[in-house]
Motif scaffolding. Structure first.
Motif, PDB file in Angstrom:
ATOM      1  N   GLY A   1      -4.381  16.255  -8.846  1.00  0.00           N
ATOM      2  CA  GLY A   1      -5.529  15.659  -8.164  1.00  0.00           C
ATOM      3  C   GLY A   1      -6.112  14.485  -8.919  1.00  0.00           C
ATOM      4  N   TRP A   2      -6.906  13.740  -8.230  1.00  0.00           N
ATOM      5  CA  TRP A   2      -7.553  12.564  -8.806  1.00  0.00           C
ATOM      6  C   TRP A   2      -8.802  12.244  -7.996  1.00  0.00           C
ATOM      7  CZ3 TRP A   2      -3.107  12.792  -5.993  1.00  0.00           C
ATOM      8  CH2 TRP A   2      -3.118  12.184  -4.738  1.00  0.00           C
ATOM      9  N   ARG A   3      -9.678  11.530  -8.605  1.00  0.00           N
ATOM     10  CA  ARG A   3     -10.838  10.993  -7.888  1.00  0.00           C
ATOM     11  C   ARG A   3     -10.745   9.474  -7.884  1.00  0.00           C
ATOM     12  NH1 ARG A   3     -16.504  13.753  -8.993  1.00  0.00           N
ATOM     13  NH2 ARG A   3     -16.780  12.791  -6.948  1.00  0.00           N
ATOM     14  N   PRO A   4     -11.092   8.859  -6.746  1.00  0.00           N
ATOM     15  CA  PRO A   4     -11.723   9.441  -5.559  1.00  0.00           C
ATOM     16  C   PRO A   4     -10.737  10.148  -4.639  1.00  0.00           C
ATOM     17  CG  PRO A   4     -11.396   7.096  -5.232  1.00  0.00           C
ATOM     18  CD  PRO A   4     -10.953   7.380  -6.629  1.00  0.00           C
ATOM     19  N   HIS A   5     -11.169  11.267  -4.086  1.00  0.00           N
ATOM     20  CA  HIS A   5     -10.400  11.983  -3.072  1.00  0.00           C
ATOM     21  C   HIS A   5     -11.340  12.909  -2.305  1.00  0.00           C
ATOM     22  CE1 HIS A   5      -7.299  14.199  -0.998  1.00  0.00           C
ATOM     23  NE2 HIS A   5      -6.413  13.330  -1.444  1.00  0.00           N
ATOM     24  N   SER A   6     -11.084  13.029  -1.016  1.00  0.00           N
ATOM     25  CA  SER A   6     -11.947  13.833  -0.148  1.00  0.00           C
ATOM     26  C   SER A   6     -11.945  15.300  -0.529  1.00  0.00           C
ATOM     27  CB  SER A   6     -11.501  13.693   1.309  1.00  0.00           C
ATOM     28  OG  SER A   6     -10.172  14.146   1.453  1.00  0.00           O
ATOM     29  N   MET A   7     -10.891  15.770  -1.201  1.00  0.00           N
ATOM     30  CA  MET A   7     -10.838  17.200  -1.547  1.00  0.00           C
ATOM     31  C   MET A   7     -12.024  17.615  -2.402  1.00  0.00           C
ATOM     32  SD  MET A   7      -7.813  17.507  -4.430  1.00  0.00           S
ATOM     33  CE  MET A   7      -6.832  16.029  -4.440  1.00  0.00           C
TER      34      MET A   7
ATOM     35  N   GLU B   1       0.832  -1.198   0.000  1.00  0.00           N
ATOM     36  CA  GLU B   1       0.000   0.000   0.000  1.00  0.00           C
ATOM     37  C   GLU B   1       0.872   1.256   0.000  1.00  0.00           C
ATOM     38  OE1 GLU B   1      -2.501  -0.017   3.475  1.00  0.00           O
ATOM     39  OE2 GLU B   1      -0.833   0.399   4.831  1.00  0.00           O
ATOM     40  N   THR B   2       0.400   2.260  -0.729  1.00  0.00           N
ATOM     41  CA  THR B   2       1.015   3.578  -0.687  1.00  0.00           C
ATOM     42  C   THR B   2       0.377   4.348   0.470  1.00  0.00           C
ATOM     43  OG1 THR B   2      -0.659   4.556  -2.124  1.00  0.00           O
ATOM     44  CG2 THR B   2       1.242   3.531  -3.190  1.00  0.00           C
ATOM     45  N   THR B   3       0.779   5.599   0.647  1.00  0.00           N
ATOM     46  CA  THR B   3       0.174   6.417   1.701  1.00  0.00           C
ATOM     47  C   THR B   3      -1.066   7.149   1.210  1.00  0.00           C
ATOM     48  OG1 THR B   3       1.646   8.249   1.113  1.00  0.00           O
ATOM     49  CG2 THR B   3       2.379   6.774   2.875  1.00  0.00           C
ATOM     50  N   TRP B   4      -1.477   6.907  -0.035  1.00  0.00           N
ATOM     51  CA  TRP B   4      -2.656   7.586  -0.579  1.00  0.00           C
ATOM     52  C   TRP B   4      -3.914   7.046   0.103  1.00  0.00           C
ATOM     53  CZ3 TRP B   4      -1.164   5.470  -5.999  1.00  0.00           C
ATOM     54  CH2 TRP B   4       0.118   5.924  -6.336  1.00  0.00           C
ATOM     55  N   THR B   5      -4.841   7.954   0.413  1.00  0.00           N
ATOM     56  CA  THR B   5      -6.092   7.521   1.027  1.00  0.00           C
ATOM     57  C   THR B   5      -6.891   6.621   0.086  1.00  0.00           C
ATOM     58  OG1 THR B   5      -7.034   9.650   0.346  1.00  0.00           O
ATOM     59  CG2 THR B   5      -6.326   9.444   2.637  1.00  0.00           C
ATOM     60  N   SER B   6      -6.729   6.826  -1.217  1.00  0.00           N
ATOM     61  CA  SER B   6      -7.449   5.982  -2.179  1.00  0.00           C
ATOM     62  C   SER B   6      -6.947   4.539  -2.152  1.00  0.00           C
ATOM     63  CB  SER B   6      -7.306   6.542  -3.599  1.00  0.00           C
ATOM     64  OG  SER B   6      -5.945   6.530  -4.013  1.00  0.00           O
ATOM     65  N   THR B   7      -5.739   4.341  -1.608  1.00  0.00           N
ATOM     66  CA  THR B   7      -5.201   2.988  -1.442  1.00  0.00           C
ATOM     67  C   THR B   7      -5.511   2.431  -0.060  1.00  0.00           C
ATOM     68  OG1 THR B   7      -3.328   3.636  -2.839  1.00  0.00           O
ATOM     69  CG2 THR B   7      -3.110   1.577  -1.641  1.00  0.00           C
ATOM     70  N   LEU B   8      -5.371   3.267   0.960  1.00  0.00           N
ATOM     71  CA  LEU B   8      -5.470   2.800   2.349  1.00  0.00           C
ATOM     72  C   LEU B   8      -6.848   2.246   2.693  1.00  0.00           C
ATOM     73  CD1 LEU B   8      -3.478   5.710   4.033  1.00  0.00           C
ATOM     74  CD2 LEU B   8      -2.706   3.350   3.732  1.00  0.00           C
ATOM     75  N   LEU B   9      -7.900   2.912   2.225  1.00  0.00           N
ATOM     76  CA  LEU B   9      -9.248   2.447   2.572  1.00  0.00           C
ATOM     77  C   LEU B   9      -9.611   1.124   1.908  1.00  0.00           C
ATOM     78  CD1 LEU B   9     -11.401   5.677   2.898  1.00  0.00           C
ATOM     79  CD2 LEU B   9     -11.409   3.735   4.465  1.00  0.00           C
ATOM     80  N   PRO B  10      -9.462   0.987   0.584  1.00  0.00           N
ATOM     81  CA  PRO B  10      -9.753  -0.318  -0.020  1.00  0.00           C
ATOM     82  C   PRO B  10      -8.897  -1.444   0.553  1.00  0.00           C
ATOM     83  CG  PRO B  10      -9.684   1.358  -1.712  1.00  0.00           C
ATOM     84  CD  PRO B  10      -9.176   2.001  -0.452  1.00  0.00           C
ATOM     85  N   THR B  11      -7.634  -1.130   0.879  1.00  0.00           N
ATOM     86  CA  THR B  11      -6.769  -2.153   1.466  1.00  0.00           C
ATOM     87  C   THR B  11      -7.292  -2.596   2.819  1.00  0.00           C
ATOM     88  OG1 THR B  11      -4.821  -1.240   0.335  1.00  0.00           O
ATOM     89  CG2 THR B  11      -4.410  -2.667   2.230  1.00  0.00           C
ATOM     90  N   GLN B  12      -7.732  -1.643   3.639  1.00  0.00           N
ATOM     91  CA  GLN B  12      -8.238  -1.992   4.964  1.00  0.00           C
ATOM     92  C   GLN B  12      -9.533  -2.802   4.878  1.00  0.00           C
ATOM     93  OE1 GLN B  12      -8.407  -2.735   8.751  1.00  0.00           O
ATOM     94  NE2 GLN B  12      -6.693  -1.555   7.914  1.00  0.00           N
ATOM     95  N   ILE B  13     -10.412  -2.431   3.949  1.00  0.00           N
ATOM     96  CA  ILE B  13     -11.657  -3.192   3.777  1.00  0.00           C
ATOM     97  C   ILE B  13     -11.341  -4.624   3.351  1.00  0.00           C
ATOM     98  CG2 ILE B  13     -13.798  -3.395   2.444  1.00  0.00           C
ATOM     99  CD1 ILE B  13     -13.757  -0.305   2.187  1.00  0.00           C
TER     100      ILE B  13
END
Length: 302
Positions: free
Chosen positions: A207-213, A49-61
């Protein structure tokens, strides 16, 4: 019948009985070992996993779903190029956030003979250079000759990511030599965006989607007439042959998929409320119990 013959017969019978018992014991042990392997209790799955939130959440699920299937799960947080290398070496089993066919084309070209796409997380997602809605420029071409307005910088994420490499090409293609690509972590980039928006100052980020910004601010992608940035699909990757090494895990994640809007909502909760990725993953699983059950059941049936 003589006593000697009788004793010989008894001894032969005992030998046969002992042999049968031993064979039965070995069969039982073999069966237990096989069942244990099928139950995944001795198998460890490793996610890169990278530190990107788009990676961290799917990895945790995915981690929590595989744990429900009986796997031990580990994560290795390293740069994206090292993740691809780790997949090739079978030191990493899955990566949840590969942008293809465009953004990570260079990495995919280098490792595609050893890797495979397991599932599509989501499709047709944009990336590129992003500015606040109040910025009057609407295309990358509009930026030429205006470097001082944007503090002579484009703020991006860590070196090695596909979006960084494409941004280098954008600077060359549009003749934006007076702009410097400032490489940092995602958190630093977003903090810089937060500060600029608070002061209503012009800023350019990648930037990219998905992202909270995009859930938090009014932002826009700058039009890229040279089409350096193209919409991608996001895939789950593994090394080729993982379906034989970990068939249940492969089958489970082959059923994976998530909505971009769901990810962005969870990312915003993480940033604004401090809800942990572990808790957000648990909530997503509870809200999608039927889907998760189907993923687990399909693996048992295969």
């Amino acid at each position: 019948m003589s006593t000697k013959k009788l004793l010989t017969g008894v001894l032969l019978l005992l030998v046969l009985l002992l042999t049968a018992c031993n064979s039965s014991g070995e069969d039982a042990q073999s069966s237990t070992s096989s069942d244990k392997k099928e139950d995944s209790k001795d198998e460890t799955i490793v996610f890169g996993e990278t530190t990107w939130t788009s990676t961290l959440l799917p990895t945790q699920i995915s981690k929590q779903i595989l744990e429900k299937a009986g796997y031990k799960v580990e994560t290795k947080q390293i740069s994206q190029p090292l993740i691809f290398k780790g997949l090739q070496n079978k030191e990493i089993d899955f990566f949840m956030d590969a942008w293809l066919p465009h953004t990570e084309a260079e990495l995919w070209s280098k490792y595609k003979e050893d890797l495979q796409k397991v599932a599509t997380s989501y499709e047709d997602v944009p990336l590129g250079w992003v500015v606040p809605e109040y910025v009057e420029e609407s295309t990358i071409k509009d930026l030429k000759g205006k470097a001082s307005k944007f503090d002579e910088r484009v703020v991006t994420i860590a070196a090695g990511a596909g979006i960084v490499e494409i941004s280098k090409q954008v600077i060359n293609d549009y003749g934006l030599e007076n702009y410097e690509l400032i490489k940092s972590g995602e958190a630093t980039m977003i903090a810089t965006l937060d500060d600029a928006i608070e002061k209503e100052e012009p800023i350019i980020i990648t930037g990219w989607r998905p992202h909270s910004m995009f859930a938090k601010y009014d932002l826009k992608f700058l039009e890229d007439s040279k089409e350096n940035f193209k919409k991608d699909n996001v895939y789950v990757l593994s090394y080729k042959g993982l379906e034989k090494d970990h068939p249940k895990a492969y089958k489970i994640l082959s059923e994976w998929g998530i909505k971009v809007s769901e990810l962005e909502e969870m990312m915003l909760k993480y940033e604004e409320d401090g809800t942990s990725f572990e808790k957000l993953a648990e909530q997503w699983i509870n809200n999608h119990q039927e889907k998760v059950n189907n993923m687990l059941e399909s693996a048992e049936e295969s």
